[in-house]
Motif scaffolding. Structure first.
Motif, PDB file in Angstrom:
ATOM      1  N   ASP A 145      37.043  48.310  39.386  1.00  0.00           N
ATOM      2  CA  ASP A 145      36.167  47.332  40.376  1.00  0.00           C
ATOM      3  C   ASP A 145      37.079  46.325  41.171  1.00  0.00           C
ATOM      4  OD1 ASP A 145      33.521  46.311  41.130  1.00  0.00           O
ATOM      5  OD2 ASP A 145      34.678  44.468  40.439  1.00  0.00           O
ATOM      6  N   CYS A 146      38.027  45.822  40.601  1.00  0.00           N
ATOM      7  CA  CYS A 146      38.865  44.584  41.300  1.00  0.00           C
ATOM      8  C   CYS A 146      39.940  45.595  42.129  1.00  0.00           C
ATOM      9  CB  CYS A 146      39.715  44.008  40.286  1.00  0.00           C
ATOM     10  SG  CYS A 146      38.615  42.900  39.477  1.00  0.00           S
ATOM     11  N   ALA A 147      40.295  46.922  41.803  1.00  0.00           N
ATOM     12  CA  ALA A 147      41.201  47.547  42.837  1.00  0.00           C
ATOM     13  C   ALA A 147      40.555  48.081  44.059  1.00  0.00           C
ATOM     14  CB  ALA A 147      41.839  48.887  41.941  1.00  0.00           C
ATOM     15  N   LEU A 148      39.110  48.172  43.749  1.00  0.00           N
ATOM     16  CA  LEU A 148      38.291  48.683  44.984  1.00  0.00           C
ATOM     17  C   LEU A 148      37.976  47.422  45.676  1.00  0.00           C
ATOM     18  CD1 LEU A 148      35.777  51.182  43.508  1.00  0.00           C
ATOM     19  CD2 LEU A 148      37.580  51.656  45.047  1.00  0.00           C
ATOM     20  N   TRP A 149      37.813  46.342  45.360  1.00  0.00           N
ATOM     21  CA  TRP A 149      37.692  45.216  46.360  1.00  0.00           C
ATOM     22  C   TRP A 149      39.013  45.128  46.962  1.00  0.00           C
ATOM     23  CZ3 TRP A 149      34.132  41.972  47.455  1.00  0.00           C
ATOM     24  CH2 TRP A 149      32.740  41.736  46.755  1.00  0.00           C
ATOM     25  N   ASP A 150      40.170  45.179  46.315  1.00  0.00           N
ATOM     26  CA  ASP A 150      41.598  44.958  46.969  1.00  0.00           C
ATOM     27  C   ASP A 150      41.657  45.886  47.968  1.00  0.00           C
ATOM     28  OD1 ASP A 150      44.054  43.717  47.411  1.00  0.00           O
ATOM     29  OD2 ASP A 150      44.854  44.816  45.739  1.00  0.00           O
ATOM     30  N   LEU A 151      41.274  47.128  47.775  1.00  0.00           N
ATOM     31  CA  LEU A 151      41.537  48.107  48.865  1.00  0.00           C
ATOM     32  C   LEU A 151      40.558  47.991  49.809  1.00  0.00           C
ATOM     33  CD1 LEU A 151      42.940  50.885  49.801  1.00  0.00           C
ATOM     34  CD2 LEU A 151      40.815  52.014  48.495  1.00  0.00           C
ATOM     35  N   LYS A 166      40.114  42.104  56.135  1.00  0.00           N
ATOM     36  CA  LYS A 166      39.517  41.035  55.864  1.00  0.00           C
ATOM     37  C   LYS A 166      39.977  40.507  54.623  1.00  0.00           C
ATOM     38  CE  LYS A 166      35.865  41.694  59.067  1.00  0.00           C
ATOM     39  NZ  LYS A 166      34.385  41.772  59.266  1.00  0.00           N
ATOM     40  N   PRO A 167      39.906  39.324  54.146  1.00  0.00           N
ATOM     41  CA  PRO A 167      39.961  38.799  52.840  1.00  0.00           C
ATOM     42  C   PRO A 167      38.744  39.196  51.846  1.00  0.00           C
ATOM     43  CG  PRO A 167      39.543  37.078  54.109  1.00  0.00           C
ATOM     44  CD  PRO A 167      39.819  38.047  55.211  1.00  0.00           C
ATOM     45  N   ALA A 168      39.100  39.386  50.615  1.00  0.00           N
ATOM     46  CA  ALA A 168      37.942  39.666  49.770  1.00  0.00           C
ATOM     47  C   ALA A 168      36.771  38.866  49.625  1.00  0.00           C
ATOM     48  CB  ALA A 168      38.530  39.948  48.386  1.00  0.00           C
ATOM     49  N   TRP A 169      37.002  37.589  49.879  1.00  0.00           N
ATOM     50  CA  TRP A 169      35.969  36.383  49.580  1.00  0.00           C
ATOM     51  C   TRP A 169      35.118  36.682  50.920  1.00  0.00           C
ATOM     52  CZ3 TRP A 169      35.796  33.297  53.906  1.00  0.00           C
ATOM     53  CH2 TRP A 169      36.959  32.991  54.710  1.00  0.00           C
ATOM     54  N   SER A 190      47.889  21.472  36.665  1.00  0.00           N
ATOM     55  CA  SER A 190      46.846  22.275  36.168  1.00  0.00           C
ATOM     56  C   SER A 190      46.059  22.747  37.629  1.00  0.00           C
ATOM     57  CB  SER A 190      45.846  21.423  35.437  1.00  0.00           C
ATOM     58  OG  SER A 190      46.535  20.939  34.057  1.00  0.00           O
ATOM     59  N   LEU A 191      46.771  22.638  38.570  1.00  0.00           N
ATOM     60  CA  LEU A 191      45.945  23.226  39.559  1.00  0.00           C
ATOM     61  C   LEU A 191      46.463  24.620  40.050  1.00  0.00           C
ATOM     62  CD1 LEU A 191      43.834  21.726  41.792  1.00  0.00           C
ATOM     63  CD2 LEU A 191      45.754  21.088  43.328  1.00  0.00           C
ATOM     64  N   VAL A 192      45.385  25.309  40.196  1.00  0.00           N
ATOM     65  CA  VAL A 192      45.730  26.740  40.743  1.00  0.00           C
ATOM     66  C   VAL A 192      44.953  27.158  42.013  1.00  0.00           C
ATOM     67  CG1 VAL A 192      43.649  27.817  39.126  1.00  0.00           C
ATOM     68  CG2 VAL A 192      45.498  29.375  39.890  1.00  0.00           C
ATOM     69  N   TYR A 193      45.974  27.678  42.899  1.00  0.00           N
ATOM     70  CA  TYR A 193      45.527  28.128  44.101  1.00  0.00           C
ATOM     71  C   TYR A 193      45.121  29.344  44.327  1.00  0.00           C
ATOM     72  CZ  TYR A 193      47.490  23.711  45.223  1.00  0.00           C
ATOM     73  OH  TYR A 193      48.103  22.308  45.663  1.00  0.00           O
ATOM     74  N   PRO A 194      44.238  29.728  45.512  1.00  0.00           N
ATOM     75  CA  PRO A 194      43.858  30.938  45.629  1.00  0.00           C
ATOM     76  C   PRO A 194      44.833  32.130  45.865  1.00  0.00           C
ATOM     77  CG  PRO A 194      42.539  29.302  47.127  1.00  0.00           C
ATOM     78  CD  PRO A 194      43.955  28.815  46.441  1.00  0.00           C
ATOM     79  N   PRO A 195      44.570  33.347  45.473  1.00  0.00           N
ATOM     80  CA  PRO A 195      45.607  34.228  45.816  1.00  0.00           C
ATOM     81  C   PRO A 195      46.146  34.589  47.074  1.00  0.00           C
ATOM     82  CG  PRO A 195      43.398  35.372  45.430  1.00  0.00           C
ATOM     83  CD  PRO A 195      43.437  33.914  45.211  1.00  0.00           C
ATOM     84  N   GLU A 196      47.310  34.803  47.602  1.00  0.00           N
ATOM     85  CA  GLU A 196      47.758  35.336  48.702  1.00  0.00           C
ATOM     86  C   GLU A 196      47.324  36.719  48.879  1.00  0.00           C
ATOM     87  OE1 GLU A 196      48.737  33.346  51.024  1.00  0.00           O
ATOM     88  OE2 GLU A 196      49.152  31.580  49.995  1.00  0.00           O
ATOM     89  N   ARG A 197      47.217  37.410  50.045  1.00  0.00           N
ATOM     90  CA  ARG A 197      46.631  38.643  50.228  1.00  0.00           C
ATOM     91  C   ARG A 197      47.939  39.670  49.704  1.00  0.00           C
ATOM     92  NH1 ARG A 197      43.446  39.245  55.810  1.00  0.00           N
ATOM     93  NH2 ARG A 197      43.000  41.278  54.693  1.00  0.00           N
ATOM     94  N   GLU A 198      49.190  39.087  49.550  1.00  0.00           N
ATOM     95  CA  GLU A 198      50.115  40.087  48.928  1.00  0.00           C
ATOM     96  C   GLU A 198      49.971  40.288  47.379  1.00  0.00           C
ATOM     97  OE1 GLU A 198      51.613  38.157  52.534  1.00  0.00           O
ATOM     98  OE2 GLU A 198      50.880  37.216  50.692  1.00  0.00           O
ATOM     99  N   LEU A 199      49.334  39.490  46.829  1.00  0.00           N
ATOM    100  CA  LEU A 199      48.880  39.778  45.298  1.00  0.00           C
ATOM    101  C   LEU A 199      47.689  40.420  45.242  1.00  0.00           C
ATOM    102  CD1 LEU A 199      49.198  39.312  42.480  1.00  0.00           C
ATOM    103  CD2 LEU A 199      48.136  36.830  42.739  1.00  0.00           C
ATOM    104  N   TRP A 200      46.576  39.839  46.004  1.00  0.00           N
ATOM    105  CA  TRP A 200      45.368  40.619  45.862  1.00  0.00           C
ATOM    106  C   TRP A 200      44.236  40.015  46.970  1.00  0.00           C
ATOM    107  CZ3 TRP A 200      40.282  39.198  44.914  1.00  0.00           C
ATOM    108  CH2 TRP A 200      39.410  40.264  44.519  1.00  0.00           C
ATOM    109  N   GLY A 201      43.675  40.969  47.433  1.00  0.00           N
ATOM    110  CA  GLY A 201      42.304  40.814  47.970  1.00  0.00           C
ATOM    111  C   GLY A 201      42.656  40.001  49.531  1.00  0.00           C
TER     112      GLY A 201
END
Length: 328
Positions: free
Chosen positions: A92-98, A105-108, A317-328
């Motif tokens: 499912d996540c691979a399909l979102w990324d593809l 466009k970004p996955a969000w 403790s702050l985590v940032y949204p993914p860059e598109r090189e990683l996913w989405g």
């Protein structure tokens, strides 16, 4: 035509990760890819023995979908033909990324969500002796939210929480029993934990026994983890729990996770978005779900000796949204 691959990867954990069911020193994950027109989407899952999953079976289940994926199977169809769990999560996540790559466009945006923001994640302390957990809490005292893995209830778990509270007096505390307590432990420990300022108790009793929680007036909110999987069974959780822990490996991917969160809010259940111990590739899609969560527990990469590259950006403790090189 779309092509699938799936491979097992092992990522060493920094030290060991211990819960009431045992300890491990490495995170074994399965990475699925779906490729089309020179573009590749990726998804990562963690097969979990608690749910009768293993890496080889998950790889086989992913590869078995090659004919349907080649024929253009959509994510909606994937929900119907595969059971929820780790294998479906990776696909499912691979399909979102593809889809994001193919659409440019970004996955969000494809999900109809607002642009994601950085979030504060809990940091997990493994189950250990009270003294060792106090030392771990002292080292992590600057973390605004600490999640404590507990054991089998009673005075030992009370001593652990007292020790951690002493080491981290200002942190929000979440405790996670991983089904380890007896029913008769719940109210006495909840009362003691309320005194110690604990904010949430996660899965105190085994999922198959959790009807004993119905009607209990716990002074600390209770959160379903092993009792909460996907859309089926959500209605039953009302009256047992105040929160549910949404994990993509349990829902079978981001698609159902977003639906589960919508359903939870309609049923007045609050939401934690959690994770297994895994790399940033597994956390990246969960970051989209976590935008709507009351608590975020996406510290998996922080527990590893080394994360994959590219990775999510963590600043304390702050985590940032993914860059598109990683996913989405």
């Amino acid at each position: 035509m779309r092509e699938i691959t799936a491979e097992i990867q092992s990522w060493p954990i920094a030290g060991a990760f211990t819960i009431s069911r045992g300890a491990k020193t490495e995170a074994n994950v399965v990475v699925a890819t779906v490729s089309q027109n020179g573009l590749t989407g990726r998804g990562e899952c963690v097969p979990y023995a608690r749910y009768d999953e293993n890496e080889k079976d998950v790889v086989a289940a992913i590869k078995a979908q090659q004919p349907a994926i080649s024929d253009g199977m959509s994510r909606a169809e994937l929900q119907r033909v595969m059971p929820r769990g780790a294998a479906r999560n990776a696909l499912d996540c691979a399909l979102w990324d593809l889809e994001a790559k193919l659409a440019g466009k970004p996955a969000w945006e494809l999900a109809g969500l607002s642009a994601p923001r950085a979030l504060t994640t809990a940091y997990t302390l493994s189950l250990a002796s009270p003294g060792d957990m106090r030392e771990a809490a002292l080292a992590a005292a600057k973390c605004p939210i600490l999640k404590l893995k507990l054991g089998h209830g009673g005075d030992d778990d009370l001593a652990r929480v007292e020790a951690v509270r002493g080491g981290a007096p200002n942190s929000v505390l979440i405790v996670d029993a991983n089904e380890g307590w007896k029913p008769e432990d719940v109210l006495p420990l909840a009362r003691e934990f309320a005194r110690l300022g604990v904010s949430l108790i996660e899965q105190p009793v085994p999922a198959k026994e959790d009807e004993v929680l119905r009607g209990i007036e716990s002074p600390v909110p209770l959160c379903a983890d092993e009792s909460a999987h996907g859309l089926e069974g959500m209605k039953r959780l009302v009256g047992l729990y105040d929160f549910i822990n949404v994990k993509l490996d349990k829902t079978g991917g981001l698609t159902e996770a977003l639906a589960v969160i919508r359903c939870a809010k309609l049923r007045k259940l609050r939401v934690m978005v959690g994770c297994m111990v895994a790399t940033s590739l597994a956390m990246a899609p969960a970051m989209l779900a976590a935008q709507q969560a009351d608590y975020v527990d996406l510290d998996g990469p922080l527990l590893l000796a080394k994360d994959r590259a590219p990775s999510l950006r963590y600043e304390g403790s702050l985590v940032y949204p993914p860059e598109r090189e990683l996913w989405g």
